[in-house]
Scaffold this motif. Structure first.
Motif, PDB file in Angstrom:
ATOM      1  N   GLU A 199     -11.159  48.434  13.702  1.00 19.56           N
ATOM      2  CA  GLU A 199     -10.383  48.963  14.812  1.00 19.56           C
ATOM      3  C   GLU A 199      -9.529  50.164  14.388  1.00 19.56           C
ATOM      4  O   GLU A 199      -9.140  50.981  15.212  1.00 19.56           O
ATOM      5  CB  GLU A 199      -9.508  47.873  15.446  1.00 19.56           C
ATOM      6  CG  GLU A 199      -9.163  48.268  16.875  1.00 19.56           C
ATOM      7  CD  GLU A 199      -8.454  47.181  17.671  1.00 19.56           C
ATOM      8  OE1 GLU A 199      -8.535  46.007  17.305  1.00 19.56           O
ATOM      9  OE2 GLU A 199      -7.816  47.555  18.664  1.00 19.56           O
ATOM     10  N   PHE A 230      -7.309  36.525  29.892  1.00 19.54           N
ATOM     11  CA  PHE A 230      -8.469  35.879  29.269  1.00 19.54           C
ATOM     12  C   PHE A 230      -8.128  34.449  28.895  1.00 19.54           C
ATOM     13  O   PHE A 230      -6.975  34.117  28.649  1.00 19.54           O
ATOM     14  CB  PHE A 230      -8.950  36.654  28.041  1.00 19.54           C
ATOM     15  CG  PHE A 230      -7.916  36.810  26.957  1.00 19.54           C
ATOM     16  CD1 PHE A 230      -7.695  35.797  26.036  1.00 19.54           C
ATOM     17  CD2 PHE A 230      -7.159  37.973  26.851  1.00 19.54           C
ATOM     18  CE1 PHE A 230      -6.741  35.937  25.034  1.00 19.54           C
ATOM     19  CE2 PHE A 230      -6.201  38.127  25.856  1.00 19.54           C
ATOM     20  CZ  PHE A 230      -5.994  37.100  24.950  1.00 19.54           C
ATOM     21  N   ARG A 265      -1.811  42.183   3.585  1.00 12.94           N
ATOM     22  CA  ARG A 265      -0.365  41.947   3.579  1.00 12.94           C
ATOM     23  C   ARG A 265      -0.003  40.528   4.017  1.00 12.94           C
ATOM     24  O   ARG A 265       1.049  40.020   3.676  1.00 12.94           O
ATOM     25  CB  ARG A 265       0.335  42.977   4.445  1.00 12.94           C
ATOM     26  CG  ARG A 265       0.055  42.806   5.909  1.00 12.94           C
ATOM     27  CD  ARG A 265       0.801  43.773   6.775  1.00 12.94           C
ATOM     28  NE  ARG A 265       0.184  43.681   8.091  1.00 12.94           N
ATOM     29  CZ  ARG A 265       0.346  44.538   9.058  1.00 12.94           C
ATOM     30  NH1 ARG A 265       1.098  45.584   8.864  1.00 12.94           N
ATOM     31  NH2 ARG A 265      -0.231  44.372  10.214  1.00 12.94           N
ATOM     32  N   ALA A 294     -16.067  45.372  14.269  1.00  2.00           N
ATOM     33  CA  ALA A 294     -15.372  45.551  12.988  1.00  2.00           C
ATOM     34  C   ALA A 294     -16.296  45.146  11.839  1.00  2.00           C
ATOM     35  O   ALA A 294     -16.450  45.872  10.851  1.00  2.00           O
ATOM     36  CB  ALA A 294     -14.091  44.723  12.970  1.00  2.00           C
ATOM     37  N   LYS A 343       1.497  44.427   0.778  1.00  2.00           N
ATOM     38  CA  LYS A 343       1.318  45.488   1.761  1.00  2.00           C
ATOM     39  C   LYS A 343       1.073  46.808   1.035  1.00  2.00           C
ATOM     40  O   LYS A 343       1.782  47.129   0.084  1.00  2.00           O
ATOM     41  CB  LYS A 343       2.594  45.587   2.602  1.00  2.00           C
ATOM     42  CG  LYS A 343       2.572  46.685   3.617  1.00  2.00           C
ATOM     43  CD  LYS A 343       3.766  46.556   4.556  1.00  2.00           C
ATOM     44  CE  LYS A 343       3.836  47.740   5.484  1.00  2.00           C
ATOM     45  NZ  LYS A 343       4.504  48.907   4.913  1.00  2.00           N
ATOM     46  N   ARG A 355      -8.592  32.952  14.723  1.00  3.73           N
ATOM     47  CA  ARG A 355      -8.640  33.919  13.636  1.00  3.73           C
ATOM     48  C   ARG A 355      -8.010  33.427  12.341  1.00  3.73           C
ATOM     49  O   ARG A 355      -8.502  33.762  11.259  1.00  3.73           O
ATOM     50  CB  ARG A 355      -7.973  35.231  14.085  1.00  3.73           C
ATOM     51  CG  ARG A 355      -8.840  36.046  14.998  1.00  3.73           C
ATOM     52  CD  ARG A 355     -10.007  36.668  14.266  1.00  3.73           C
ATOM     53  NE  ARG A 355      -9.573  37.630  13.286  1.00  3.73           N
ATOM     54  CZ  ARG A 355      -9.231  38.879  13.575  1.00  3.73           C
ATOM     55  NH1 ARG A 355      -9.302  39.313  14.804  1.00  3.73           N
ATOM     56  NH2 ARG A 355      -8.848  39.692  12.641  1.00  3.73           N
TER      57      ARG A 355
END
Ligand SMILES: Cc1cc2nc3c(=O)[nH]c(=O)nc-3n(C[C@H](O)[C@H](O)[C@H](O)COP(=O)(O)OP(=O)(O)OC[C@H]3O[C@@H](n4cnc5c(N)ncnc54)[C@H](O)[C@@H]3O)c2cc1C
Lengths: 259, 427
Positions: B305, B227, B37, B323, B133, B110
């Protein structure tokens, strides 16, 4: 009716432009490409026009190697095939050079009844390319078009001017430069995207085009290219009671000339 | 149903799971369509930013060399915070990054990584349709036969849901129940740009080296932690919380994150940087026990996930590598030619995904101990405070000092022993 040719430009998306606030230098390296926003409306306008007339839409662009992704995107918006003048000089071409390239490519493509361009490109918005193509091909140009209709060999268009609307007609072939409001630019669906990846693309190199000496040298020179950055004055009014603060605020706004 | 509208496999989502699966299938000559999407793969994806390299090697040996990765992680750090004080442990072991061998782990961005990975799957022959989508599944006689997107329908022998943490597709298929706010975390994260040299100076790194820093005690007692990962020219800083607890605590996630940024041990690391991206995302917190009972049904498999394959175990979050591994397992199941559902479960075991997740299952119990998020960082801070406070006065013995700190924080010996045993059991 013969083909409707729509010209589009692959520009840098403004979202990821970085402007150095001290030097105002613009970093384009993180920016992805996209089809110039107004040209998406133009592609749809071309599709609607050719559908009504029972002809085909053909997309045309002048761009460097990374324009390749653009072709799939353009083709998923309706055109049956695409032509691509692939040359790195596109990255800093002006309207003169771009129009020379596109007009030469249009001569190669051959038959056409209508050429649709966006009113201006999303990056330069110089309004040069459409009118220049018209001049080079010696055909009528109608700019600022917000509505159009084709009847036989005649084009009827409504131009949006500063304070009025103007109705004009011309014989085909002609060039129109269209405003985004001419029609929405729908986002292509799954099947359209899959088909877009399969449609034919013809690539031209500059040598393939019949160009004359000087056609590829720009007429304008970019002297500098700088970002525009808004610096805040950071004035804080927090002294006194509410009334005093409001008075101070109004005074400050007056001083800035906004009231 | 024309040939044009039918694929061997349709994959929903071009995250690491979907792309790894598409790559592996396309390489074996399968006709694969990936529907994503986002305008480009990865354009909207939020993660912490650390990736374990072995997973890419499973997809294709050596592929990692070509990947757009940031810095290899050479420094593993854990910081315990209480108020303004902090204790940091820094572990580094050159064995994880031997000269000439594949580094164990990299920091990644990413948006860049996913797009690169998708382009690799495309090179193998997968068709990737972005900006679309999937709205739902097509079911015929109890079998999933395709997907719906906008007004279009597209069919396949097998549909694979790789649509991430909050998988609408797995829910629609009845495989995964609605997520509960107790079993997920909300992550917020900023990417803060800084020159490479500044990052290297602040974290004592050589060019190409990176640090991974996890923080405890920065969430005001809420189950969660912070983090920080060093990228080439930016820092990824964020924190993850259990949303229901944050709400009960009466604080906005954003405010707690703001305080973390201003903490005297964190601010100097990001000072002068420019925030170029802000994102929020969910992450599953349950580990092995969060994996749905059923990972497939006729015509459909769930990977990544969406299938619960993520480990959030306090000292590291692993979702991207798992993944990818699950995507490879699913692809191998399809390629094997046997009944894909059961073959997929078998592959998940062979590829060591299920056993690895099971092995650390106990961590969930450890992380359930609430004292971990506030009391123990306070106790540790208190003890160090006693050790390092020198004023010329006669000091109390360290032993006495520790008891005092425990008492101040209302930790009984019994609780300490109990948590200790629970902690020990869980690892
Ligand atoms: C704050 C935070 C920090 C994390 N830190 C780390 C870390 O440091 N290391 C690590 O390994 N893991 C980390 N994780 C976990 C990791 O990001 C995920 O587990 C991992 O991205 C899962 O991969 P995936 O391919 O299954 O799903 P995703 O990466 O979520 O990809 C799913 C894709 O499907 C697309 N999609 C969804 N629905 C549809 C639809 N209906 N139609 C079409 N496309 C759709 C999405 O756009 C997306 O691209 C973190 C997570 C969070 C939230």
């Amino acid at each position: 009716m013969s083909n409707v040719i729509v010209c589009f430009k692959w520009v840098k998306a403004e979202d990821d432009l970085r402007i150095d606030s001290s030097t105002l230098a613009v970093d384009l390296s993180k920016s992805k490409g996209k089809i110039s926003d107004y040209d998406r409306n133009a592609i749809e306008a071309a599709r609607i026009a050719s559908e009504a007339a029972g002809s085909e839409t053909v997309a045309l662009t002048f761009g460097s190697a990374d324009t390749k992704t653009a072709l799939k995107d353009a083709l998923s918006r309706g055109p049956k095939q695409a032509f691509w003048v692939n040359d790195v000089s596109a990255e800093n071409a002006d309207g003169f050079v771009t129009a020379n390239m596109l007009a030469a490519a249009i001569r190669k493509i051959g038959s056409y009844s209508l050429i649709v361009c966006g009113e201006g490109a999303a990056d330069t918005y110089a309004h040069q390319v459409g009118p220049r193509i018209g001049a080079l091909l010696d055909i009528p140009v109608i700019s600022f078009v917000k509505e159009m209709r084709i009847d036989g060999n005649r084009l009827y268009a409504v131009r949006k001017l500063e304070d009025s609307l103007e109705q004009v007609e011309a014989d085909l072939p002609a060039v129109v430069t269209v405003l985004p409001e001419i029609n929405p630019a729908p986002i292509p669906g799954l099947k359209a995207v899959l088909e877009g990846g399969k449609k034919p693309v013809t690539e031209f190199k500059i040598q393939d085009l019949d160009l004359e000496d000087g056609d590829t040298s720009r007429k304008t020179d970019v002297v500098s290219f700088k970002g525009c950055s808004m610096s805040r004055k950071k004035i804080l009014i927090n002294e006194g009671d509410a009334k005093e603060r409001v008075t101070a605020l109004v005074a400050a706004l007056k001083k800035e000339g906004v009231l | 149903m024309s040939g044009e509208d039918k694929f061997d496999v349709i994959i929903i989502g071009a995250g690491p799971a979907g792309t790894a699966c598409a790559y592996t299938l396309a390489k074996e000559g399968k006709n694969v369509l990936v529907i994503e999407r986002g305008v480009t793969a990865g354009s909207k994806n939020v993660t912490g930013g650390r990736f374990y390299t072995y997973a890419l090697d499973l997809v294709e040996p050596g592929l990692w060399k070509d990947a757009t990765l940031e810095r290899k992680v050479t420094h593993e750090q854990i910081m315990m915070m209480d108020g303004n004080q902090s204790i940091t442990i820094d572990y580094s072991n050159p064995l994880f990054n031997k000269e000439g061998e594949m580094p164990q782990s990299f920091t990644i961005l990413r948006a860049v990584f996913d797009e690169w990975f998708a382009s690799k799957a495309e090179e193998q022959g997968a068709v990737i349709a972005c900006g679309i989508k999937v709205d739902g599944l097509i079911e015929e006689n109890g079998r999933i036969t395709g997907v719906k997107a906008g007004g279009d329908e597209m069919f396949a022998d097998l549909v694979i849901a790789a649509d991430g943490v909050n998988s609408m597709i797995a829910r629609e298929a009845g495989l995964v129940p609605e997520l509960s706010d107790k079993t997920i975390g909300v992550g917020v994260k900023e990417i803060i740009e800084l020159p490479a040299k500044t990052i290297e100076e602040r974290f004592h790194l050589k060019p190409g080296e990176g640090a991974s820093l996890l923080m405890l005690g920065c969430t005001e007692g809420i189950h969660g932690g912070g983090f920080l990962y060093t990228n080439n020219e930016s820092i990824s800083l964020g924190c993850v919380f259990t949303p229901s607890e944050a709400a009960a605590h009466g604080r906005q996630v954003h405010d707690i994150f703001q305080d973390l940024k201003m903490h005297p041990s964190i601010y100097p690391l990001i000072e002068g940087g420019k925030t170029v991206e802000y994102g929020a995302h969910l992450v599953r917190e349950e580990g092995y026990r969060g994996i749905p009972k059923q990972l497939y049904r006729d015509g459909l498999m769930v990977i990544g996930e969406a299938a619960g394959f993520v480990l959030n175990i306090g000292y590291t979050i692993r979702g991207i590598d798992l993944a990818i591994v699950s995507g490879v397992a699913a692809a191998r199941a399809v390629i094997s030619g046997s009944n894909p559902g059961p073959a997929y479960l078998e592959e998940l075991k062979n590829i060591k995904l299920l056993p690895s997740m099971k092995a650390v299952d106990g961590y969930f119990d450890l992380l359930e101990i609430h004292r971990l998020y506030e009391t123990y960082p306070k106790v540790a801070g208190g003890v160090f405070n006693k050790m390092y406070s020198i004023s010329g006065e006669t000091p109390v013995s360290i032993k006495k000092g520790i008891w005092g700190v425990l008492k101040d924080n209302k930790v009984s010996l019994w609780q300490l022993v109990k948590d200790g045993i629970r902690g020990y059991r869980s690892i």
